[in-house]
Design a protein around this motif. Structure first.
Motif, PDB file in Angstrom:
ATOM      1  N   ASN A   1      56.541 -21.773 -85.039  1.00 35.14           N
ATOM      2  CA  ASN A   1      55.634 -23.930 -84.964  1.00 35.14           C
ATOM      3  C   ASN A   1      56.803 -24.556 -84.994  1.00 35.14           C
ATOM      4  N   LYS A   2      58.165 -23.862 -85.228  1.00 40.56           N
ATOM      5  CA  LYS A   2      59.507 -25.147 -84.638  1.00 40.56           C
ATOM      6  C   LYS A   2      59.389 -25.592 -85.879  1.00 40.56           C
ATOM      7  N   CYS A   3      59.360 -25.041 -87.341  1.00 40.30           N
ATOM      8  CA  CYS A   3      58.943 -26.257 -88.651  1.00 40.30           C
ATOM      9  C   CYS A   3      59.881 -25.445 -89.638  1.00 40.30           C
ATOM     10  N   LEU A   4      60.983 -24.226 -89.135  1.00 40.14           N
ATOM     11  CA  LEU A   4      62.010 -24.046 -89.864  1.00 40.14           C
ATOM     12  C   LEU A   4      62.123 -25.502 -91.256  1.00 40.14           C
ATOM     13  N   ALA A   5      62.976 -26.422 -89.688  1.00 35.14           N
ATOM     14  CA  ALA A   5      63.479 -27.139 -91.276  1.00 35.14           C
ATOM     15  C   ALA A   5      62.791 -28.375 -92.239  1.00 35.14           C
ATOM     16  N   ASN A   6      61.674 -27.641 -92.702  1.00 34.27           N
ATOM     17  CA  ASN A   6      60.688 -27.354 -93.641  1.00 34.27           C
ATOM     18  C   ASN A   6      60.263 -26.903 -94.311  1.00 34.27           C
ATOM     19  N   ILE A   7      60.841 -25.902 -94.251  1.00 33.58           N
ATOM     20  CA  ILE A   7      60.129 -24.634 -95.616  1.00 33.58           C
ATOM     21  C   ILE A   7      61.792 -24.148 -95.533  1.00 33.58           C
TER      22      ILE A   7
END
Length: 459
Positions: free
Chosen positions: A296-302
Motif C-alpha cells: 500500500n506504499k505507506c512504509l515511510a509512515n509505519i
C-alpha cells in the motif's frame, strides 16, 4: 414481496430477507427442489432434476419490446434460466406461477392493446436442475427442517469460511461442495475446527472442499490486503469497526497498534499519513503486516515490531510517547492506542500503570493531550456492557470516571450472551506515573480512614 437473499457486509454473507420486485421461488411448491433430496449428505446433482409446468406468453418477435414492460414483474427468475427464449420466429416469455394462475392474472387490457390475447397464453413444461437454484435454496431443501440451517459464512478472497454447529457437521462435505459450486470465484471452503486458544490467536481450519490454498488477496474498506489465512487472524465481521477507528484519525495523528495482526488498523492509518507503530507477536502476522504496508506504499509512515504486547508497551510505545509528550505540542494532533485482542487485551492494561516515573513527566506543559486507548474485550452474561466496564477497571486498577471514559461501544454479538465491546478511555498523568499496586494501597487506606472516621462519629 420479500425474497430470501444474501445481505452483504464486507466479506460476510448473511441469509436474510430483502425486498424484491419479483416473487419468492421457494414459496411456490412447484419451483422448489424435489422433496426426495431432504437429508442428502453426499451431493448428487442429478437428483435435483425436476419437470414443472409454468405459465408463458408466446408473442411475435416484433412485439417483445412493447410487451415486456407489462409483464416484467411477473417474469420467472431463476439461476441460469432465461425467461425470454427464442422459439422459431417468436419469443416465449416464462412467467412465475405464484402471481400468474391464468390469463386473467395478467394486465389483459393493456396486453390486448398490443395485440396479445388469451391465444398467446398457455402453460409450458420445463426441466429444472441443480444449476437453477441458489446455494441457499439447495441447502434449505437438503438440511433438516427441525434445526437451524446455515445462516452465514465469511468470504476472504477465494475462501469461504464456515463455523458449523454440531448438527450440521454430517452435511459439511455437501455444504462445502454447494458453496464452491455456487459462489463466484470460490475455490476453497473451510470450517472452523476449534475455538481460538493458541498463542497466536489464529483460526484452526478444516478443509471441507476444494484446494488447500490459504494465501488470499482481499480488500477491506478499499484497502488491499494479502495474507495466509491459515496462519493469521482475520475476521471480515470487524471491517466496520476498523473503518470507524480509522475515520477518527487525521493526517499527522499517532497510532500505537499493540496487536496489529496483518494491519487492518495500521495500514489504512499509515495511508492517511499518520505516524504508526504496529506490533504483533505472531511472526506470520508480522511478515504480512510488513508486506501489506509495502503493497500500500505507506512504509515511510509505519514502524513494525514482532514482540509480545506488554514488551511493546514497555519499550517502543514508552520511548516514543515520552518523546512526543516532552518535545511536541500534543494539542495539534491526537494519539491513539488500539488493543484489539478481545480474549485477553484487558490483561495488558496494567502495563500503562507507572509506565513513567513522576520526575520524567514533571516538566509537561499544562495543556498536554494524553493518548486515547481503545481496548476490545468479550463479556459473557446478562448486562454485558456493565461487565466489560468492570473488567477494564479491574485490570487497569482504576475507576473510569467521566473525565477519562470516552465510550463503551458494542461491536458485535459473538454467541448467545457473549458480546464484544470497545472501551475507549483517556490515559492520565496519574495512571502513567502511579503503579496499580500503589493505587490499590491508596484506596485501601482511604477506605480504612473512612471506616475509622465513621466509628469516631458513632462514639
Amino acid at each position: 414481496m420479500f425474497i430470501v437473499g444474501k445481505l452483504k457486509v464486507p466479506g460476510l454473507t448473511i441469509i436474510t430477507n430483502r425486498l424484491r420486485h419479483y416473487f419468492r421461488n421457494m414459496d411456490a411448491k412447484e419451483l422448489q427442489p424435489p422433496t426426495s433430496v431432504r437429508g442428502m449428505q453426499e451431493l448428487q446433482r442429478d437428483q435435483f432434476k425436476k419437470r414443472v409446468q409454468v405459465p408463458r406468453l408466446r408473442v411475435p418477435e416484433s412485439q417483445v419490446q412493447r410487451v415486456m414492460p407489462l409483464v416484467k414483474k411477473f417474469l420467472l427468475k431463476m439461476e441460469h434460466l432465461h425467461p425470454v427464449r427464442a422459439v422459431d420466429k417468436s419469443r416465449e416469455i416464462l412467467l412465475h406461477p405464484t402471481p400468474v394462475k391464468n390469463w386473467e392474472s395478467l394486465p389483459t387490457e393493456d396486453l390486448q392493446k398490443r395485440e396479445v390475447t388469451s391465444e398467446n397464453f398457455s402453460f409450458a413444461e420445463i426441466e429444472l436442475g441443480y444449476e437453477n437454484w441458489s446455494a441457499n435454496d439447495i441447502l434449505k431443501s437438503v438440511l433438516p427442517t427441525e434445526e437451524e440451517g446455515l445462516t452465514s459464512y465469511s468470504r476472504i478472497g477465494h475462501i469461504a469460511h464456515l463455523n458449523l454447529r454440531d448438527h450440521l457437521l454430517p452435511y459439511k462435505q455437501l455444504i462445502g461442495q454447494v458453496l464452491r459450486d455456487k459462489l463466484p470465484n470460490c475455490r476453497t471452503v473451510v470450517n472452523k475446527a476449534s475455538s481460538i486458544d493458541n498463542t497466536y490467536r489464529n483460526f484452526q481450519l478444516e478443509l471441507i472442499c476444494g484446494e488447500p490454498e490459504y494465501q488470499v488477496e482481499t480488500k477491506e474498506n478499499g484497502v488491499p490486503f494479502e495474507f495466509d489465512f491459515s496462519k493469521v487472524y482475520w475476521n471480515p465481521r470487524l471491517s466496520t469497526e476498523h473503518e470507524r477507528i480509522v475515520k477518527t484519525l487525521k493526517s499527522g495523528d499517532v497510532l500505537y497498534d499493540v496487536f496489529a495482526g496483518v494491519g487492518p488498523f495500521s495500514v489504512p492509518a499509515a495511508k492517511k499519513r499518520c505516524h504508526v507503530l504496529a506490533n504483533d507477536l505472531n511472526p506470520e502476522s508480522f511478515h504480512w503486516l510488513q508486506h501489506n504496508a509495502k503493497r500500500n506504499k505507506c512504509l515511510a509512515n509505519i514502524k513494525t515490531f514482532n514482540k509480545d504486547g506488554r514488551q511493546f508497551i514497555l519499550e517502543e510505545l514508552r520511548e516514543d510517547l515520552l518523546k512526543r509528550l516532552l518535545n511536541t505540542d500534543t494539542t495539534t494532533y491526537a494519539i491513539h492506542i488500539t488493543m484489539n485482542l478481545p480474549a485477553m487485551a484487558v490483561e495488558f492494561l496494567d502495563a500503562f500503570r507507572g509506565l513513567y516515573k513522576a520526575e520524567e513527566l514533571a516538566e509537561l506543559p499544562e495543556n498536554v493531550s494524553y493518548p486515547t486507548v481503545h481496548v476490545y474485550s468479550f463479556a459473557k452474561g446478562e448486562n454485558t456492557k456493565e461487565l466489560v466496564r468492570l473488567l477494564v477497571e479491574s485490570n487497569l486498577g482504576a475507576s473510569l470516571d467521566d473525565n477519562l471514559l470516552e465510550g463503551i461501544n458494542f461491536v458485535r454479538n459473538v454467541a448467545p450472551n457473549k458480546d464484544m465491546y470497545r472501551v475507549s478511555f483517556k490515559l492520565s498523568l496519574n495512571l502513567l506515573t502511579t503503579s496499580k499496586d500503589i493505587e490499590i494501597k491508596r484506596k485501601r487506606c482511604a477506605e480504612e480512614e473512612e471506616v475509622a472516621a465513621t466509628k469516631v462519629k458513632c462514639v
